[in-house]
Design an enzyme around this catalytic site. Structure first.
Site, PDB file in Angstrom:
ATOM      1  N   LYS A 236       0.859  -1.226   0.079  1.00  0.00           N
ATOM      2  CA  LYS A 236      -0.008  -0.049  -0.026  1.00  0.00           C
ATOM      3  C   LYS A 236       0.936   1.391  -0.262  1.00  0.00           C
ATOM      4  O   LYS A 236       1.955   1.248   0.585  1.00  0.00           O
ATOM      5  CB  LYS A 236      -0.896  -0.036   1.295  1.00  0.00           C
ATOM      6  CG  LYS A 236      -1.983  -1.036   1.245  1.00  0.00           C
ATOM      7  CD  LYS A 236      -2.992  -0.975   0.101  1.00  0.00           C
ATOM      8  CE  LYS A 236      -3.886  -2.172  -0.159  1.00  0.00           C
ATOM      9  NZ  LYS A 236      -4.925  -1.988   1.126  1.00  0.00           N
ATOM     10  N   ARG A 270      -4.100  -9.982   5.104  1.00  0.00           N
ATOM     11  CA  ARG A 270      -4.205 -10.245   3.553  1.00  0.00           C
ATOM     12  C   ARG A 270      -2.837  -9.762   2.870  1.00  0.00           C
ATOM     13  O   ARG A 270      -2.652  -8.441   2.860  1.00  0.00           O
ATOM     14  CB  ARG A 270      -5.435  -9.409   3.090  1.00  0.00           C
ATOM     15  CG  ARG A 270      -5.726  -9.632   1.494  1.00  0.00           C
ATOM     16  CD  ARG A 270      -6.998  -8.629   1.067  1.00  0.00           C
ATOM     17  NE  ARG A 270      -7.331  -8.924  -0.482  1.00  0.00           N
ATOM     18  CZ  ARG A 270      -6.785  -8.276  -1.096  1.00  0.00           C
ATOM     19  NH1 ARG A 270      -6.208  -7.198  -0.844  1.00  0.00           N
ATOM     20  NH2 ARG A 270      -7.130  -8.525  -2.385  1.00  0.00           N
TER      21      ARG A 270
END
Length: 289
Positions: A236, A270
């Protein structure tokens, strides 16, 4: 809308397990969810695994490295990604879910979609978990589909429309805002009969770097301590952009953050890099940190 009381154990599940098609999955030990993108345009691995051969090989690799859940995504949700209809998602999925289930029957499969129609298709193909980034906001029939299939539902915090999902919001208090959202949405899901809910605070979606780092510090306060927490921070931008690095060059920083959220009670990670996450989970389980 009535919000369930935090002390009402009759309406809120324990955070130690989920029921996947009659199979009770123990979450007292954190689980790793490996990401399998069937997309040509995902930000870090687009086009690598969108064939049966590529998907099977990647699934086998992730399972061997320690993943227990495989999250199949037919549509990229990165900024400026191509928008697909449910029909296009289903066409892209093809027989992939059933194919993977046949080869790896014990593997739990989650389906990353915000369409009820895709969920119903996936259910018939053998999925075990619904992973909806939209919190039921992009398809009004999604919560009904979750109730109908009786599958565990991953509820993510996100902006209220597809067009605004990546718009940065100025939150007065990010943790309070996310919990207020979770309160409203879990009440709606519980009222519809959805019994197994997993919460995802939505790292990477419509939040400033500062707010996301604040959330990292306050993970233990998210979700009322009653619902399992899923954390998805793999590759991210709030991690790599401030460092001036690429998404593929932040493993050390990511694992430190993974350890931080595990210590605060996160139940599912995840990830793209399963082997590295497995080392972190093992380190956490050892109790040496």
């Amino acid at each position: 809308m009535q919000v369930p009381s935090l002390s009402d154990s009759s309406t809120l599940q324990r955070s130690n397990s989920i029921n996947c098609n009659g199979r009770l999955v123990d979450l007292s030990v954190p689980k790793i969810m490996g990401i399998l993108n069937l997309t040509p345009d995902s930000f870090s691995d687009g086009g690598k695994f969108n064939t049966e051969k590529g998907a099977l090989e990647q699934t086998h690799k992730m399972l061997k490295e320690g993943a227990e859940i495989i999250d199949i995504g037919p549509q990229s949700t990165r900024p400026n990604a191509e928008f697909l209809t449910a029909e296009e998602e289903i066409r892209r999925l093809g027989n992939m879910i059933a194919f993977i289930k046949k080869e790896f029957p014990e593997t739990l499969i989650s389906l990353d979609t915000f369409y009820a129609e895709t969920v119903k298709f996936g259910y018939n193909e053998g999925i075990d978990i619904i992973n909806d980034i939209s919190g039921g906001q992009y398809d009004e029939k999604m919560f009904d589909a979750a109730a109908e299939t009786k599958l565990p539902y991953i509820l993510m915090h996100v902006n209220p429309s597809y067009e605004t999902m990546h718009d940065k919001i100025d939150f007065a208090d990010i943790t309070l805002s996310v919990n207020r959202y979770f309160s409203e949405k879990t009440a709606e899901l519980l009222n519809k009969g959805v019994k197994d809910i997993i919460l995802d605070p939505g790292f990477g979606f419509g939040k400033t770097v500062e707010d996301q780092m604040k959330m990292m510090d306050e993970v233990k306060y998210l979700g009322f301590g009653k619902f399992p927490l899923l954390i998805g921070i793999s590759r991210k931008s709030f991690i790599y952009k401030p460092l001036g690095k690429s998404p593929l060059d932040i493993n050390e920083e990511t694992q430190k953050l993974h350890l931080k959220v595990l210590q605060q009670g996160a139940k599912i990670l995840r990830v793209h890099d399963v082997a590295e996450a497995k080392k972190t989970v093992d380190l956490f389980k050892s109790g040496s940190v």
